[in-house]
Design a protein around this motif. Structure first.
Motif, PDB file in Angstrom:
ATOM      1  N   SER A 116     -37.564 -47.663 -34.178  1.00  0.00           N
ATOM      2  CA  SER A 116     -38.151 -46.652 -35.055  1.00  0.00           C
ATOM      3  C   SER A 116     -37.258 -45.420 -35.081  1.00  0.00           C
ATOM      4  O   SER A 116     -36.695 -45.028 -34.051  1.00  0.00           O
ATOM      5  N   PHE A 117     -37.154 -44.781 -36.266  1.00  0.00           N
ATOM      6  CA  PHE A 117     -36.374 -43.539 -36.344  1.00  0.00           C
ATOM      7  C   PHE A 117     -37.018 -42.441 -35.507  1.00  0.00           C
ATOM      8  O   PHE A 117     -36.349 -41.480 -35.115  1.00  0.00           O
ATOM      9  N   ALA A 118     -38.330 -42.572 -35.200  1.00  0.00           N
ATOM     10  CA  ALA A 118     -39.014 -41.574 -34.383  1.00  0.00           C
ATOM     11  C   ALA A 118     -38.554 -41.602 -32.929  1.00  0.00           C
ATOM     12  O   ALA A 118     -38.952 -40.751 -32.137  1.00  0.00           O
ATOM     13  N   GLU A 119     -37.714 -42.557 -32.574  1.00  0.00           N
ATOM     14  CA  GLU A 119     -37.104 -42.557 -31.237  1.00  0.00           C
ATOM     15  C   GLU A 119     -36.031 -41.478 -31.115  1.00  0.00           C
ATOM     16  O   GLU A 119     -35.565 -41.194 -30.019  1.00  0.00           O
ATOM     17  N   ASP A 125     -28.067 -39.473 -32.513  1.00  0.00           N
ATOM     18  CA  ASP A 125     -27.983 -40.808 -31.920  1.00  0.00           C
ATOM     19  C   ASP A 125     -28.511 -40.841 -30.486  1.00  0.00           C
ATOM     20  O   ASP A 125     -28.316 -41.836 -29.773  1.00  0.00           O
ATOM     21  N   ILE A 126     -29.174 -39.782 -30.072  1.00  0.00           N
ATOM     22  CA  ILE A 126     -29.652 -39.701 -28.685  1.00  0.00           C
ATOM     23  C   ILE A 126     -31.138 -40.033 -28.639  1.00  0.00           C
ATOM     24  O   ILE A 126     -31.952 -39.411 -29.335  1.00  0.00           O
ATOM     25  N   LEU A 127     -31.505 -41.008 -27.800  1.00  0.00           N
ATOM     26  CA  LEU A 127     -32.907 -41.382 -27.672  1.00  0.00           C
ATOM     27  C   LEU A 127     -33.710 -40.217 -27.106  1.00  0.00           C
ATOM     28  O   LEU A 127     -33.418 -39.709 -26.027  1.00  0.00           O
ATOM     29  N   SER A 138     -38.730 -47.305 -27.364  1.00  0.00           N
ATOM     30  CA  SER A 138     -37.518 -47.097 -26.568  1.00  0.00           C
ATOM     31  C   SER A 138     -37.584 -47.879 -25.263  1.00  0.00           C
ATOM     32  O   SER A 138     -36.605 -48.509 -24.848  1.00  0.00           O
ATOM     33  N   ALA A 139     -38.745 -47.846 -24.609  1.00  0.00           N
ATOM     34  CA  ALA A 139     -38.906 -48.572 -23.345  1.00  0.00           C
ATOM     35  C   ALA A 139     -38.719 -50.068 -23.550  1.00  0.00           C
ATOM     36  O   ALA A 139     -38.169 -50.761 -22.681  1.00  0.00           O
ATOM     37  N   VAL A 223     -26.986 -51.223 -32.185  1.00  0.00           N
ATOM     38  CA  VAL A 223     -28.105 -50.488 -32.776  1.00  0.00           C
ATOM     39  C   VAL A 223     -27.752 -50.234 -34.234  1.00  0.00           C
ATOM     40  O   VAL A 223     -26.738 -49.607 -34.539  1.00  0.00           O
ATOM     41  N   LEU A 224     -28.598 -50.755 -35.138  1.00  0.00           N
ATOM     42  CA  LEU A 224     -28.280 -50.746 -36.555  1.00  0.00           C
ATOM     43  C   LEU A 224     -29.277 -49.886 -37.329  1.00  0.00           C
ATOM     44  O   LEU A 224     -30.412 -50.294 -37.564  1.00  0.00           O
ATOM     45  N   PRO A 225     -28.893 -48.671 -37.729  1.00  0.00           N
ATOM     46  CA  PRO A 225     -29.782 -47.830 -38.546  1.00  0.00           C
ATOM     47  C   PRO A 225     -29.997 -48.476 -39.914  1.00  0.00           C
ATOM     48  O   PRO A 225     -29.032 -48.893 -40.563  1.00  0.00           O
TER      49      PRO A 225
END
Length: 298
Positions: A116-119, A125-127, A138-139, A223-225
């Motif tokens: 999710s972009f909300a990560e 690019d930082i979680l 993320s987990a 990781v593919l946006p």
């Protein structure tokens, strides 16, 4: 190709499964709602009822022998109450572990995870998860990483930005704005300066389909946006909807405040994907809204 799919009856899944079937792939759905699956896809897919035991799930998956797993299933909410936390952990962590356990003794080639972009609260690019929902997404990456290291498959995480299209069962911001067109009662929204990347559901489905042709070259843990790389504020989005529809949206901007965790800028850096996908997304926001309104009025 044999493809295991979770979340098959969700918005993305309902659009994806018909395309995969038309391309000749065999599909195994993991579903909690067999009736919904039957109404959507009939007998065209194999199905496993998740109310059965882990052992039965393991046997079903091993017998199916999937080449790819597309993991779409998740519980989505911006709430962070204890009750919602339990639901998020059950759906986004515990269920995922069930799936990963079932894949232990298979010759899976690729697992496609959906993030999710909300990560990425700051839009970089930082979680840095904005919501508890995003934190579970993320987990989940760590669980996938752990299981994949004890197996032979690669995994990637697709990060969709703001998906839109007609007839979504869960109303999103575009649906709310469209509902406000020529409405008597004003829609209370935040001041509307959030900049989001709106990608049409058809482009989303195409992107996942293209991944299936890149198994041999795609890098493990990539990781593919998944977005257009173009941002529009909610006010700009409303202007486009008004332009296309010829109607006026009745919105009270600032009628409610921003949430403390609102993501104010979420635009995909889709240049990161050009190693694998040279083509841009095909459906512009104006064309996508035209399609949306046409479907809704059809």
């Amino acid at each position: 190709m044999k493809i295991l799919v979770t979340g098959s009856t969700g918005y993305v899944g309902r659009h994806m499964i018909p395309q995969l079937l038309s391309q000749g792939h065999q599909i195994l759905e993991l579903t909690r709602n067999l009736n919904k699956s039957l109404s959507e896809f009939g007998e065209k897919t194999q199905k496993f009822d998740l109310n059965f035991s882990q052992e039965e799930l393991n046997n079903c998956v091993v017998n199916f022998e999937p080449d790819v797993c597309i993991h779409l299933a998740s519980y989505l909410t911006s709430s962070d109450t204890y009750v919602d936390a339990q639901k998020l952990i059950e759906s986004n962590i515990s269920f995922l572990v069930r799936v990963l356990e079932s894949l232990r003794n298979t010759n899976l080639k690729l697992l496609i995870n959906t993030g999710s972009f909300a990560e990425y609260f700051k839009g970089d690019d930082i979680l840095d998860p904005a919501y508890l929902y995003a934190a579970t997404k993320s987990a989940s990456r760590f669980f996938i990483d752990y299981y994949s290291k004890n197996a032979t498959y690669k995994y990637v995480t697709v990060v969709p930005y703001t998906i839109y299209g007609a007839r979504d069962s869960q109303k999103k911001i575009i649906d709310l704005i469209v509902d406000s067109l020529d409405s008597v009662v004003p829609l209370d929204l935040s001041p509307g300066e959030q900049v989001l990347d709106f990608i049409h559901i058809n482009d989303v489905v195409t992107f996942y389909g293209n991944l299936l042709n890149k198994i041999d070259i795609i890098k493990n843990m990539a990781v593919l946006p998944l977005g257009t790389g173009k941002g529009h504020s909610l006010k700009q989005l409303t202007g486009i909807i008004e332009q296309v529809s010829g109607k006026k949206a009745n919105i009270c901007w600032g009628g409610k405040p921003y949430r403390s965790s609102d993501v104010m800028h979420a635009v995909a850096n889709h240049e990161k994907n050009h190693e694998y996908f040279k083509e841009d997304q095909k459906i512009s926001l104006i064309k996508g809204i035209q399609n949306y309104l046409s479907e809704m009025n059809g």
